[in-house]
Write a protein that holds these residues in place. Structure first.
Motif, mmCIF file in Angstrom:
data_model
loop_
_atom_site.group_PDB
_atom_site.id
_atom_site.type_symbol
_atom_site.label_atom_id
_atom_site.label_comp_id
_atom_site.label_asym_id
_atom_site.label_seq_id
_atom_site.Cartn_x
_atom_site.Cartn_y
_atom_site.Cartn_z
ATOM 1 N N LEU A 125 -4.713 47.000 20.979
ATOM 2 C CA LEU A 125 -3.328 46.651 20.637
ATOM 3 C C LEU A 125 -2.444 46.679 21.874
ATOM 4 C CD1 LEU A 125 -2.439 48.349 17.254
ATOM 5 C CD2 LEU A 125 -2.338 45.942 17.841
ATOM 6 N N SER A 126 -2.682 47.645 22.771
ATOM 7 C CA SER A 126 -1.827 47.644 23.968
ATOM 8 C C SER A 126 -2.120 46.418 24.825
ATOM 9 C CB SER A 126 -1.937 48.942 24.763
ATOM 10 O OG SER A 126 -3.193 49.504 24.655
ATOM 11 N N PHE A 127 -3.388 45.965 24.812
ATOM 12 C CA PHE A 127 -3.686 44.717 25.527
ATOM 13 C C PHE A 127 -2.976 43.538 24.859
ATOM 14 C CE2 PHE A 127 -6.554 40.963 26.047
ATOM 15 C CZ PHE A 127 -6.238 40.734 27.375
ATOM 16 N N VAL B 87 1.716 39.604 24.895
ATOM 17 C CA VAL B 87 3.054 39.228 24.425
ATOM 18 C C VAL B 87 4.061 39.358 25.566
ATOM 19 C CG1 VAL B 87 4.929 39.897 22.885
ATOM 20 C CG2 VAL B 87 2.601 39.810 22.027
ATOM 21 N N LEU B 88 3.937 40.460 26.326
ATOM 22 C CA LEU B 88 4.859 40.679 27.447
ATOM 23 C C LEU B 88 4.699 39.603 28.502
ATOM 24 C CD1 LEU B 88 4.555 44.524 27.804
ATOM 25 C CD2 LEU B 88 6.531 43.238 27.059
ATOM 26 N N LEU B 89 3.454 39.178 28.708
ATOM 27 C CA LEU B 89 3.189 38.137 29.705
ATOM 28 C C LEU B 89 3.902 36.844 29.313
ATOM 29 C CD1 LEU B 89 1.302 38.418 32.169
ATOM 30 C CD2 LEU B 89 -0.364 37.100 30.900
ATOM 31 N N VAL B 90 3.716 36.430 28.057
ATOM 32 C CA VAL B 90 4.313 35.165 27.608
ATOM 33 C C VAL B 90 5.834 35.251 27.622
ATOM 34 C CG1 VAL B 90 4.534 33.621 25.642
ATOM 35 C CG2 VAL B 90 2.309 34.525 26.243
ATOM 36 N N LEU C 156 11.771 40.737 22.143
ATOM 37 C CA LEU C 156 10.310 40.838 22.090
ATOM 38 C C LEU C 156 9.790 41.477 23.369
ATOM 39 C CD1 LEU C 156 9.055 37.451 20.603
ATOM 40 C CD2 LEU C 156 8.689 39.705 19.673
ATOM 41 N N HIS C 157 10.352 41.057 24.506
ATOM 42 C CA HIS C 157 9.909 41.594 25.785
ATOM 43 C C HIS C 157 10.264 43.079 25.892
ATOM 44 C CE1 HIS C 157 8.367 40.816 29.789
ATOM 45 N NE2 HIS C 157 9.332 41.572 30.279
ATOM 46 N N TRP D 61 11.050 45.375 23.430
ATOM 47 C CA TRP D 61 10.334 46.250 22.502
ATOM 48 C C TRP D 61 8.837 46.216 22.746
ATOM 49 C CZ3 TRP D 61 12.921 49.961 20.630
ATOM 50 C CH2 TRP D 61 14.285 49.801 20.361
ATOM 51 N N GLY D 62 8.327 45.068 23.210
ATOM 52 C CA GLY D 62 6.922 45.003 23.593
ATOM 53 C C GLY D 62 6.621 45.994 24.704
ATOM 54 N N GLY D 63 7.523 46.090 25.661
ATOM 55 C CA GLY D 63 7.338 47.026 26.777
ATOM 56 C C GLY D 63 7.336 48.462 26.302
ATOM 57 N N GLN D 64 8.327 48.800 25.457
ATOM 58 C CA GLN D 64 8.371 50.174 24.939
ATOM 59 C C GLN D 64 7.118 50.457 24.114
ATOM 60 O OE1 GLN D 64 11.009 51.731 26.132
ATOM 61 N NE2 GLN D 64 11.805 49.795 26.864
ATOM 62 N N GLY D 65 6.752 49.482 23.278
ATOM 63 C CA GLY D 65 5.598 49.660 22.397
ATOM 64 C C GLY D 65 4.317 49.834 23.179
ATOM 65 N N MET D 66 4.186 49.091 24.279
ATOM 66 C CA MET D 66 2.947 49.177 25.054
ATOM 67 C C MET D 66 2.789 50.579 25.645
ATOM 68 S SD MET D 66 1.490 46.678 28.004
ATOM 69 C CE MET D 66 2.301 47.399 29.404
#
Lengths: 194, 222
Positions: free
Chosen positions: B45-47, B52-55, B91-92, B94-99
């Motif tokens: 999931l972190s991958f 998501v962060l990349l896109v 998305l970027h 929260w994706g960062g925090q989530g990762m």
């Protein structure tokens, strides 16, 4: 194991098992747990078993979401930075505006009458269309709804309810005439040569 | 089980890039391996969050301006003017925090199942390096916003870097390109965040996934 789960074989071959099938596979195929296939309408189209249904379902849902996200990306990337018309610019030198002339410079009209030079905002006070100076008839006419204005900016006719806005002209050290579209001035404002 | 029949590629000796790719994407996966409670899928999931962060990160790069204009103004433009800009930015974010949170939970799971031992120790070490990189990327992304709050955050954090004995000043200069933290530093922070650190993380990831796949998950062969 038999990995060919497509169910059209017996329809294509008229119920006769395909030659590659062994007797054991043939018995498996006609056992009751496969019999739901026979309830599907008979035709030449593909009929789905569970695996095929899931495969196509997953594929089409992913394709839809990819399309949806592509739309978002397209909208996101379409907000470019347009080059705006400057609101303050060099309209020209004195000699470019002989007495009696009406000259379009970017978004304004520069007019020279007997008292001096003045500038009119080049967008119609009605709905903001850009308009033209009709030299033969000596008036401004808006192409959108036909509003007409005199050389001085006064309203002649048309849906516009206001005269044209006069804007500020100044001269700098090099005797260039600078227009400032955002600064409104009264109708009697004139720039003189002195 | 007739392994040699299933792994048809075993008949040929695969080496180099082919063996590597087959470890990353094997033709068969054991039922055990895809059971959810086995690892809770948190590494994967972190991958996924990283993708998501990349896109979204690449999309944000279309509008972000680290230069002499106001970086904060371009962030405001993204979230207030650009269509779907707020969605992409959130998305970027929260994706960062989530990762970062997922990586932490992933590491807790690894500790609890003892999967850091023996032959797996370098997977663990590389994982710790990636945790550090993820936190640094998270923080540098926060600095890119460059409002009053994040300016002082960066000022303090890079002030701490500067206080490292002997190396501090030089490190600060390398990281920010300036002697004191300010708007001029954002260009460098931007490049660390968007180019250098992600490439480093991808390199570590390739090793991480390859080694995990090769050694089997939690003591079991694949």
């Amino acid at each position: 194991m038999n990995r060919d789960y497509r169910c059209q074989t017996d329809r294509m071959s008229g119920g006769i098992p395909a030659p590659r099938e062994s007797l054991q596979q043939n018995i498996e195929r006609i056992t009751p747990q496969n019999s739901f296939n026979h309830a599907l309408p008979v035709g030449r189209g593909t009929c789905f078993d569970r695996r095929g249904f899931l495969r196509w379902g997953t594929l089409s849902v992913s394709l839809l979401s990819v399309l949806g996200f592509a739309r978002i990306i397209q909208a996101f990337l379409s907000a470019g930075r347009e080059e705006r018309e400057p609101t303050r610019f060099m309209a020209g030198l004195w000699d470019e505006f002989p007495r009696g002339s009406v000259v379009r410079k970017r978004s304004i009209f520069v007019v020279h009458d007997q008292n001096g030079i003045y500038a009119l905002k080049g967008s119609c006070p009605h709905l903001g269309c850009g308009f033209r100076w009709i030299q033969e008839k000596e008036y401004f006419e808006c192409p959108c709804h036909g509003s007409r204005f005199e050389r001085s900016g006064h309203l002649i006719s048309g849906p516009a309810g206001k005269p044209l806005q006069h804007v500020l002209l100044t001269k700098n050290m090099k005797n260039e005439i600078i227009a400032d579209v955002l600064k409104a001035v009264p109708d009697d404002f004139r720039l003189t040569q002195g | 089980m007739e392994v040699s029949n299933i792994f048809r590629f075993r008949k040929k000796d695969h080496s180099g890039i082919a063996a590597f790719l087959l470890h990353l994407h094997p033709p068969l996966i054991s039922r055990e391996r895809i059971r959810l409670t086995f690892t809770f899928c948190m590494g994967g999931l972190s991958f996924y969050f990283f993708l998501v962060l990349l896109v979204t990160g690449i999309l944000l790069m279309f509008y972000y301006r680290p230069g002499d204009g106001s970086p904060y103004l371009s962030v405001r433009e993204i979230s207030e003017l650009v269509p779907y800009g707020n969605l992409i930015r959130n998305l970027h974010y929260w994706g960062g925090q989530g990762m970062v949170i997922l990586i932490l939970f992933h590491m807790i799971r690894v500790v609890l199942t003892g999967s850091y031992q023996g032959a797996r120790q370098w997977i663990w070490v590389v994982g710790m390096v990636m945790l550090a990189l993820a936190v640094i990327m998270d923080f540098s992304g926060y600095l890119l916003r460059f409002d009053r709050e994040t300016f002082w955050a960066g000022f303090v954090a890079l002030g701490v870097v500067k206080e490292i004995p002997y190396l501090g000043e030089a490190l600060h200069r390398v990281l920010t390109g300036t002697s004191t933290y300010g708007q001029g530093s954002i260009q460098r922070i931007y490049l660390w965040h968007c180019v250098v650190l992600p490439i480093a993380v991808v390199c570590f990831m390739i090793y991480h996934f390859w080694k995990v796949s090769k050694l089997g998950w939690a003591g079991r062969a694949l």
